[in-house]
Scaffold this motif. Sequence first.
Motif, PDB file in Angstrom:
ATOM      1  N   LEU A 150      22.658  -1.151   6.192  1.00  8.91           N
ATOM      2  CA  LEU A 150      21.557  -1.770   6.929  1.00  8.91           C
ATOM      3  C   LEU A 150      22.042  -2.245   8.290  1.00  8.91           C
ATOM      4  O   LEU A 150      22.992  -3.016   8.390  1.00  8.91           O
ATOM      5  N   SER A 151      21.374  -1.765   9.358  1.00  3.25           N
ATOM      6  CA  SER A 151      21.782  -2.124  10.719  1.00  3.25           C
ATOM      7  C   SER A 151      20.738  -2.959  11.447  1.00  3.25           C
ATOM      8  O   SER A 151      21.063  -3.701  12.366  1.00  3.25           O
ATOM      9  N   SER A 152      19.456  -2.833  11.044  1.00  2.00           N
ATOM     10  CA  SER A 152      18.406  -3.616  11.690  1.00  2.00           C
ATOM     11  C   SER A 152      17.158  -3.586  10.829  1.00  2.00           C
ATOM     12  O   SER A 152      17.041  -2.778   9.905  1.00  2.00           O
ATOM     13  N   ARG A 175       0.818  -1.215   0.000  1.00  2.00           N
ATOM     14  CA  ARG A 175       0.000   0.000   0.000  1.00  2.00           C
ATOM     15  C   ARG A 175       0.853   1.266   0.000  1.00  2.00           C
ATOM     16  O   ARG A 175       0.486   2.269  -0.590  1.00  2.00           O
ATOM     17  N   SER A 176       1.997   1.215   0.692  1.00  7.10           N
ATOM     18  CA  SER A 176       2.873   2.391   0.685  1.00  7.10           C
ATOM     19  C   SER A 176       4.290   1.999   1.089  1.00  7.10           C
ATOM     20  O   SER A 176       4.499   1.031   1.813  1.00  7.10           O
ATOM     21  N   ILE A 177       5.234   2.771   0.548  1.00  8.12           N
ATOM     22  CA  ILE A 177       6.639   2.657   0.952  1.00  8.12           C
ATOM     23  C   ILE A 177       7.122   4.072   1.234  1.00  8.12           C
ATOM     24  O   ILE A 177       6.964   4.970   0.417  1.00  8.12           O
ATOM     25  N   GLU A 178       7.698   4.237   2.407  1.00  8.60           N
ATOM     26  CA  GLU A 178       8.157   5.554   2.861  1.00  8.60           C
ATOM     27  C   GLU A 178       9.672   5.496   3.054  1.00  8.60           C
ATOM     28  O   GLU A 178      10.174   4.639   3.776  1.00  8.60           O
ATOM     29  N   TYR A 179      10.386   6.406   2.405  1.00 14.03           N
ATOM     30  CA  TYR A 179      11.845   6.478   2.488  1.00 14.03           C
ATOM     31  C   TYR A 179      12.205   7.737   3.248  1.00 14.03           C
ATOM     32  O   TYR A 179      11.801   8.841   2.860  1.00 14.03           O
ATOM     33  N   LEU A 203      13.172  -1.128   7.477  1.00 20.30           N
ATOM     34  CA  LEU A 203      14.621  -1.284   7.384  1.00 20.30           C
ATOM     35  C   LEU A 203      15.245  -0.034   7.994  1.00 20.30           C
ATOM     36  O   LEU A 203      14.787   1.084   7.722  1.00 20.30           O
ATOM     37  N   TYR A 204      16.302  -0.212   8.805  1.00 24.56           N
ATOM     38  CA  TYR A 204      16.978   0.920   9.449  1.00 24.56           C
ATOM     39  C   TYR A 204      18.449   0.901   9.061  1.00 24.56           C
ATOM     40  O   TYR A 204      19.073  -0.165   9.024  1.00 24.56           O
ATOM     41  N   SER A 218      15.852   5.214   6.871  1.00 29.21           N
ATOM     42  CA  SER A 218      14.913   4.119   7.104  1.00 29.21           C
ATOM     43  C   SER A 218      13.945   4.001   5.938  1.00 29.21           C
ATOM     44  O   SER A 218      13.751   4.941   5.170  1.00 29.21           O
ATOM     45  N   ILE A 219      13.378   2.797   5.829  1.00 29.66           N
ATOM     46  CA  ILE A 219      12.330   2.506   4.853  1.00 29.66           C
ATOM     47  C   ILE A 219      11.210   1.809   5.608  1.00 29.66           C
ATOM     48  O   ILE A 219      11.461   0.865   6.357  1.00 29.66           O
ATOM     49  N   ARG A 220       9.980   2.283   5.407  1.00 33.68           N
ATOM     50  CA  ARG A 220       8.806   1.687   6.070  1.00 33.68           C
ATOM     51  C   ARG A 220       7.828   1.242   4.988  1.00 33.68           C
ATOM     52  O   ARG A 220       7.458   2.033   4.120  1.00 33.68           O
TER      53      ARG A 220
END
Length: 193
Positions: A166-168, A122-126, A155-156, A135-137
């Motif tokens: 990428l750390s976590s 539905r959505s990807i937020e950078y 992704l953080y 981060s990416i949500r």
Amino acid sequence: MKLKNLVFLLSLLLFGCSVGKKSEPIRTGTYFDLVELLDEQIAAFEEERPTLTKELSVNGETDQVIVQFDSAKQWKEELGLFYQADINKLGLETSYVTEELSTGTDIKKVIDSAKTDRPSVRSIEYNYRADRLESIRIIMKDENPVYKFEKELSLYFNVVQGKSVLSSFTISGDQSMILKDELNYSLKAKIGK
């Protein structure tokens, strides 16, 4: 049911679709290239061989495990849901609207939002700070007469030598199916040396 069985079942549920020798989908390059980003991170992990500490909670029961992967294939399987969230697949090139928001000095947010309820992503937020990805949500939803699911994937990144590393990552969601108990789960994973 014991927690280890729950972990196994959830692993099958989350990562059962392997990223193996299937033919690659045609990709359009219309939106941010999440697959390329993940491939770059995995290439670095293959050289560095970091550990991955995972804490999994399923319907309130929690377990923790530390693993170290030997190959890029294992990392791709671990990050399989993020690969599945690729919106650059053929047929999706006009399915999203992209907007860029500036939320302060050197802080920027880019959001790809689905125009309809058809795509499961539905959505990807950078989120960026000083033009470095922080981060990416990803929000995923799907519903039909048999099942309903909602997932949030994140992704953080830490900035190391001018690059986002990428750390976590986290995965959380709810799933319900006809004649089955509702499943609530969350996975928190930290990548370390």
